[in-house]
Design an enzyme around this catalytic site. Structure first.
Site, short mmCIF file in Angstrom:
data_model
loop_
_atom_site.label_atom_id
_atom_site.label_comp_id
_atom_site.label_asym_id
_atom_site.label_seq_id
_atom_site.Cartn_x
_atom_site.Cartn_y
_atom_site.Cartn_z
CE LYS A 39 52.00 52.97 -12.56
NZ LYS A 39 50.63 52.57 -12.94
CB THR B 19 49.98 55.19 -15.86
OG1 THR B 19 50.48 53.85 -15.76
CG2 THR B 19 49.02 55.41 -14.72
CB ALA C 273 43.68 45.01 -15.58
CB ALA D 287 39.27 38.43 -7.11
#
Length: 331
Positions: free
Chosen positions: A190, A247, A139, A9
């Site tokens: 990456k 990224t 995210a 989570a």
């Protein structure tokens, strides 16, 4: 209705749980900490990792067996270096035909295994039951419903398509690919190049430097990928250059942010504090990727430099001088 268990989570596990729920999949999120599970189950929020984001109704629990009960898709959303230890506990509760979907991006320290290989070794699942998800998937942006694309890698095209259907929404567009090796290596490597870009940014360098690092970094990733059996075209797509761009350039990237602190003269501890204790996967992966490259006799100078800065105390200025002092050659 397809049922998914999301094991983990953190910010990405929570965001992907939201994607699945928005796609019409029945979702249960497992959280290690009871207070996180409580917040998810009662308030449909994760104030610890995605504050301010309202989630659709999802079930949540700190009991992994309850989360796994009847799950068609088991989403493994824990850091790469803790996947093995967690999966050893979870495996007996996973259904015999459930698809195991890895969100982790890394190479396991010591064994040098990709995450799909760790899953197969620990769970005994056949390779066609194991899928990986990779792409430019920050995210916070996805949790906010901003348009994003991703790749689901699985050797079983039909199983990949089933996962695809379980997570497609108006803002999240998944593609499928049978090249699992390429998808995983793009995601693992990456993070290392993002550390290098963060270091360069912290040193005050501009877009020319970052573009050079990303391009030469991609060359390293492709060399290693080809040596291990990946398709170069995969690394020219979302799981490769797409993930690399996001990224290496986004302030939301933990790896870039970590590197930026190092580049501005901060210590490893200061960089860890700046990322609020969340895992910058590239810090550990740089050592694993470096070892994997050595085993395959693949030259990866940027990866070598990042490893030396993070684990051997090499000053960032010295790392830069070593890179720029390498012999000149054709591209």
């Amino acid at each position: 209705m397809t049922r998914a268990a999301v094991l983990g989570a953190g910010s990405w596990g929570t965001a992907f749980g939201k994607v699945l729920a928005d796609a019409g999949t029945e979702v249960t999120i497992w959280a290690r900490r009871p207070e996180v599970a409580e917040a998810l189950a009662t308030d449909h929020r994760n104030p610890y990792y995605l504050p301010g984001v309202q989630l659709p109704p999802v079930a949540a629990t700190d009991d992994y067996a309850r989360a796994l009960d009847g799950a068609d898709i088991v989403v493994l959303a824990v850091p790469s270096q803790s996947l093995r230890s967690n999966l050893l506990v979870w495996s007996p509760s996973i259904g015999p035909d459930a698809t195991l979907l890895s969100l982790a991006k890394g190479i396991e320290t010591g064994t040098l295994l990709r995450m799909s290989e760790v899953i197969a070794e620990v769970s005994g699942a056949a390779p066609e039951r194991i899928a990986v998800l990779s792409g430019p998937n920050l995210a916070k942006e996805i949790a906010a419903g901003q348009p994003a694309a991703t790749v689901i890698g699985c050797t079983d095209a039909e199983r990949a398509a089933a996962v695809q259907r379980a997570c497609v929404t108006g803002y999240f567009r998944p593609y499928t690919n049978t090249d699992v090796i390429g998808c995983e290596l793009g995601g693992a490597c990456k993070n290392v190049i993002a550390l290098a870009c963060g270091i360069a940014s912290g040193m005050g360098f501009g877009d020319n430097s970052l573009a050079g690092l990303m391009t030469r970094g991609l060359a390293e990733i492709i060399r290693l990928g080809v040596a291990l059996g990946a398709e170069p075209v995969t690394l020219a797509g979302l799981a490769g250059i797409g993930d690399l761009i996001a990224t290496c350039t986004s302030p939301l990237s933990r790896n870039r942010s970590f590197g930026q602190v190092l580049g501005s003269g901060g210590s490893m501890q200061a960089a860890q504090e700046a990322t609020h204790g969340q895992v910058a996967e590239g810090v550990k992966s740089c050592t694993s990727v470096r070892a994997l490259a050595a085993a395959e006799q693949v030259e990866m100078p940027l990866t070598e430099a990042v490893h030396q800065v993070c684990h051997e105390g090499l000053p960032v200025q010295s790392a830069l001088e070593k890179l720029l002092g390498r012999r000149i050659k054709p591209e």
